[in-house]
Scaffold this motif. Structure first.
Motif, PDB file in Angstrom:
ATOM      1  N   MET A   1       2.417  -4.388 -25.291  1.00 42.96           N
ATOM      2  CA  MET A   1       2.687  -5.233 -24.133  1.00 42.96           C
ATOM      3  C   MET A   1       1.663  -5.003 -23.024  1.00 42.96           C
ATOM      4  SD  MET A   1       6.852  -4.898 -23.988  1.00 42.96           S
ATOM      5  CE  MET A   1       7.894  -5.431 -25.341  1.00 42.96           C
ATOM      6  N   LYS A   2       1.274  -3.754 -22.817  1.00 45.75           N
ATOM      7  CA  LYS A   2       0.258  -3.450 -21.808  1.00 45.75           C
ATOM      8  C   LYS A   2      -1.081  -4.086 -22.196  1.00 45.75           C
ATOM      9  CE  LYS A   2      -0.040   0.827 -20.323  1.00 45.75           C
ATOM     10  NZ  LYS A   2      -0.061   0.673 -18.861  1.00 45.75           N
ATOM     11  N   GLU A   3      -1.422  -4.032 -23.472  1.00 45.70           N
ATOM     12  CA  GLU A   3      -2.673  -4.643 -23.937  1.00 45.70           C
ATOM     13  C   GLU A   3      -2.671  -6.152 -23.711  1.00 45.70           C
ATOM     14  OE1 GLU A   3      -2.818  -3.470 -27.992  1.00 45.70           O
ATOM     15  OE2 GLU A   3      -3.689  -1.491 -27.574  1.00 45.70           O
ATOM     16  N   GLN A   4      -1.524  -6.782 -23.928  1.00 47.09           N
ATOM     17  CA  GLN A   4      -1.425  -8.238 -23.719  1.00 47.09           C
ATOM     18  C   GLN A   4      -1.555  -8.595 -22.245  1.00 47.09           C
ATOM     19  OE1 GLN A   4       1.542  -9.187 -27.523  1.00 47.09           O
ATOM     20  NE2 GLN A   4       2.328  -9.373 -25.467  1.00 47.09           N
ATOM     21  N   GLY A   5      -1.052  -7.726 -21.375  1.00 49.36           N
ATOM     22  CA  GLY A   5      -1.168  -7.949 -19.941  1.00 49.36           C
ATOM     23  C   GLY A   5      -0.287  -9.051 -19.395  1.00 49.36           C
ATOM     24  N   GLU A   6       0.800  -9.352 -20.084  1.00 46.07           N
ATOM     25  CA  GLU A   6       1.678 -10.448 -19.651  1.00 46.07           C
ATOM     26  C   GLU A   6       3.122  -9.981 -19.461  1.00 46.07           C
ATOM     27  OE1 GLU A   6       1.249 -13.915 -22.151  1.00 46.07           O
ATOM     28  OE2 GLU A   6      -0.820 -13.352 -22.621  1.00 46.07           O
ATOM     29  N   GLY A   7       3.323  -8.703 -19.280  1.00 46.80           N
ATOM     30  CA  GLY A   7       4.667  -8.178 -19.085  1.00 46.80           C
ATOM     31  C   GLY A   7       5.407  -8.026 -20.402  1.00 46.80           C
ATOM     32  N   GLY A   8       6.699  -7.775 -20.289  1.00 49.82           N
ATOM     33  CA  GLY A   8       7.514  -7.611 -21.487  1.00 49.82           C
ATOM     34  C   GLY A   8       8.902  -7.116 -21.131  1.00 49.82           C
ATOM     35  N   ARG A   9       9.724  -6.999 -22.154  1.00 49.16           N
ATOM     36  CA  ARG A   9      11.111  -6.577 -21.982  1.00 49.16           C
ATOM     37  C   ARG A   9      11.453  -5.516 -23.032  1.00 49.16           C
ATOM     38  NH1 ARG A   9      10.001  -9.105 -18.238  1.00 49.16           N
ATOM     39  NH2 ARG A   9      10.889 -11.044 -17.432  1.00 49.16           N
ATOM     40  N   ILE A  10      11.971  -4.388 -22.569  1.00 48.94           N
ATOM     41  CA  ILE A  10      12.483  -3.368 -23.470  1.00 48.94           C
ATOM     42  C   ILE A  10      13.963  -3.186 -23.173  1.00 48.94           C
ATOM     43  CG2 ILE A  10      12.390  -0.942 -24.152  1.00 48.94           C
ATOM     44  CD1 ILE A  10       9.421  -0.951 -23.455  1.00 48.94           C
ATOM     45  N   VAL A  11      14.780  -3.329 -24.200  1.00 51.28           N
ATOM     46  CA  VAL A  11      16.231  -3.171 -24.085  1.00 51.28           C
ATOM     47  C   VAL A  11      16.650  -2.063 -25.041  1.00 51.28           C
ATOM     48  CG1 VAL A  11      18.484  -4.269 -24.317  1.00 51.28           C
ATOM     49  CG2 VAL A  11      16.515  -5.617 -23.527  1.00 51.28           C
ATOM     50  N   VAL A  12      17.217  -0.995 -24.504  1.00 46.51           N
ATOM     51  CA  VAL A  12      17.756   0.070 -25.346  1.00 46.51           C
ATOM     52  C   VAL A  12      19.274  -0.078 -25.375  1.00 46.51           C
ATOM     53  CG1 VAL A  12      15.832   1.543 -24.659  1.00 46.51           C
ATOM     54  CG2 VAL A  12      18.055   1.859 -23.573  1.00 46.51           C
ATOM     55  N   ILE A  13      19.871   0.387 -26.444  1.00 49.81           N
ATOM     56  CA  ILE A  13      21.317   0.224 -26.618  1.00 49.81           C
ATOM     57  C   ILE A  13      22.013   1.571 -26.430  1.00 49.81           C
ATOM     58  CG2 ILE A  13      23.167  -0.582 -28.101  1.00 49.81           C
ATOM     59  CD1 ILE A  13      21.180  -2.772 -27.193  1.00 49.81           C
ATOM     60  N   GLY A  14      22.783   1.673 -25.351  1.00 56.81           N
ATOM     61  CA  GLY A  14      23.545   2.876 -25.071  1.00 56.81           C
ATOM     62  C   GLY A  14      24.949   2.784 -25.631  1.00 56.81           C
ATOM     63  N   SER A  15      25.878   3.490 -25.001  1.00 56.33           N
ATOM     64  CA  SER A  15      27.269   3.522 -25.457  1.00 56.33           C
ATOM     65  C   SER A  15      28.136   4.093 -24.354  1.00 56.33           C
ATOM     66  CB  SER A  15      27.397   4.395 -26.707  1.00 56.33           C
ATOM     67  OG  SER A  15      28.749   4.689 -26.995  1.00 56.33           O
ATOM     68  N   PRO A  16      29.411   3.699 -24.292  1.00 56.51           N
ATOM     69  CA  PRO A  16      30.323   4.376 -23.373  1.00 56.51           C
ATOM     70  C   PRO A  16      30.361   5.888 -23.604  1.00 56.51           C
ATOM     71  CG  PRO A  16      31.333   2.373 -24.189  1.00 56.51           C
ATOM     72  CD  PRO A  16      30.059   2.562 -24.975  1.00 56.51           C
ATOM     73  N   ALA A  17      30.104   6.324 -24.844  1.00 53.91           N
ATOM     74  CA  ALA A  17      30.085   7.763 -25.127  1.00 53.91           C
ATOM     75  C   ALA A  17      29.037   8.479 -24.298  1.00 53.91           C
ATOM     76  CB  ALA A  17      29.829   8.006 -26.617  1.00 53.91           C
ATOM     77  N   GLY A  18      27.925   7.816 -24.055  1.00 61.99           N
ATOM     78  CA  GLY A  18      26.873   8.408 -23.259  1.00 61.99           C
ATOM     79  C   GLY A  18      27.154   8.389 -21.774  1.00 61.99           C
ATOM     80  N   GLN A  19      28.072   7.540 -21.350  1.00 65.79           N
ATOM     81  CA  GLN A  19      28.430   7.464 -19.939  1.00 65.79           C
ATOM     82  C   GLN A  19      29.541   8.445 -19.583  1.00 65.79           C
ATOM     83  OE1 GLN A  19      26.684   5.209 -17.774  1.00 65.79           O
ATOM     84  NE2 GLN A  19      25.456   5.193 -19.644  1.00 65.79           N
ATOM     85  N   TYR A  20      30.489   8.625 -20.510  1.00 67.34           N
ATOM     86  CA  TYR A  20      31.689   9.399 -20.202  1.00 67.34           C
ATOM     87  C   TYR A  20      31.861  10.666 -21.040  1.00 67.34           C
ATOM     88  CZ  TYR A  20      33.039   4.854 -18.232  1.00 67.34           C
ATOM     89  OH  TYR A  20      33.074   3.679 -17.515  1.00 67.34           O
ATOM     90  N   GLY A  21      31.121  10.785 -22.147  1.00 65.89           N
ATOM     91  CA  GLY A  21      31.423  11.806 -23.144  1.00 65.89           C
ATOM     92  C   GLY A  21      32.415  11.252 -24.153  1.00 65.89           C
TER      93      GLY A  21
END
Length: 303
Positions: free
Chosen positions: A131-151
């Protein structure tokens, strides 16, 4: 067709052969994106590609286990070779190896870390470089979980990596801002093979697979829906409409949309010359204890 257009964009979705990943891939394609559909075995992503193409979309399967840098580089290469560019990464691939702490083996821990945490790191790095090479921005979406928020009981490995992914996205939002690349975490709550391992939801999952509608009390009160209920958030975060949104952890499930806070200080105390153990105990009783936060999701906490 989604009202939010992804025409001309190219997306990679890891772990897209089934369940939530499949829903993300189908929704991105329906919105106009060309999709690289990744999974660890050949049959599942091929079936998703056939669905997308059957609906008039564009997709290609890319088979490989997420984690190694070679897989990440291959995914980006497939996107560029087939569709000419890369605009969106949805880092979704994951596994479960649930055990309580004293029964969790090294292999159980390492397998979850390798797929979720290392896999998101290697694919995120490869995608960011392109994306940096293209120079036009981009979107990265990672997938979390309630487990990571609360245990989550019995999920030392899974909760740890999901918390780490949110921190990773927030870090990337800082590092990639100059390049117009956003990074956000989606916290899905959906009936899936993973939630089916939770005893309270096992029956609901079986009913869902049988084609029964998800009850209102689950959709509204618990914020628990289908994979298709989560996919619109991924589409929106992949679009130009969300260009100003980065470093956020956003939950979605059923009828509920949630914005999670960043960690913040809830109380501060000072002691001239530093703290003694006795002083800490007194300060805890007098000031801090009332503001201590509880583990576990809100629905499971005692009032």
């Amino acid at each position: 067709m989604s009202a939010v257009s992804l025409d001309g964009r190219v997306a990679i979705v890891t772990g897209a052969g089934r369940s939530l990943g499949r829903a993300y891939a189908l929704a991105l394609a329906a919105a106009g994106a060309a999709v690289v559909v990744n999974d660890v075995d050949a049959e599942a992503p091929a079936a998703v590609v056939a669905e997308i193409e059957g609906a008039g979309g564009r997709a290609v399967a890319s088979v490989g286990p997420v984690g190694p840098a070679e897989t990440a580089d291959h995914l980006v290469a497939d996107a560029v070779a087939t569709f000419g560019r890369l605009d969106v990464l949805v880092a979704n691939a994951g596994v479960l190896r649930d055990r309580v702490l004293w029964k969790m083996g090294d292999d159980d821990f390492d397998a979850v870390v390798a797929t979720h945490l290392r896999g998101t790191f290697t694919t995120g790095r490869a995608a960011a470089i392109r994306m940096k090479e293209q120079g036009e921005g981009g979107r990265i979406v990672v997938i979390g979980s309630p487990a990571g928020q609360y245990g989550s009981f019995g999920q030392t490995n899974y909760a740890a990596v999901k918390a780490g992914l949110v921190a990773m996205a927030r870090t990337w939002s800082l590092e990639l801002a100059r390049d117009g690349i956003t990074a956000n975490a989606v916290i899905p709550i959906a009936l899936s093979p993973m939630t089916a391992t939770i005893p309270a939801y096992a029956e609901a999952y079986e009913r869902f697979l049988a084609g029964e509608p998800i009850p209102h009390e689950l959709r509204h009160d618990k914020g628990l829906g289908s994979p298709d209920d989560v996919a619109p958030l991924v589409v929106w975060l992949a679009s130009s409409d969300s260009a100003e949104v980065t470093g956020q952890a956003i939950g979605i499930g059923g009828d509920r949309l949630t914005l999670f806070s960043h960690p913040e200080v809830v109380e501060i105390g000072y002691a001239d010359g530093g703290w003694s153990a006795e002083g800490i105990g007194a300060a805890w009783r007098d000031r801090f204890a009332a503001k201590a936060q509880h583990s576990g999701p809100p629905s499971r906490r005692e009032s």
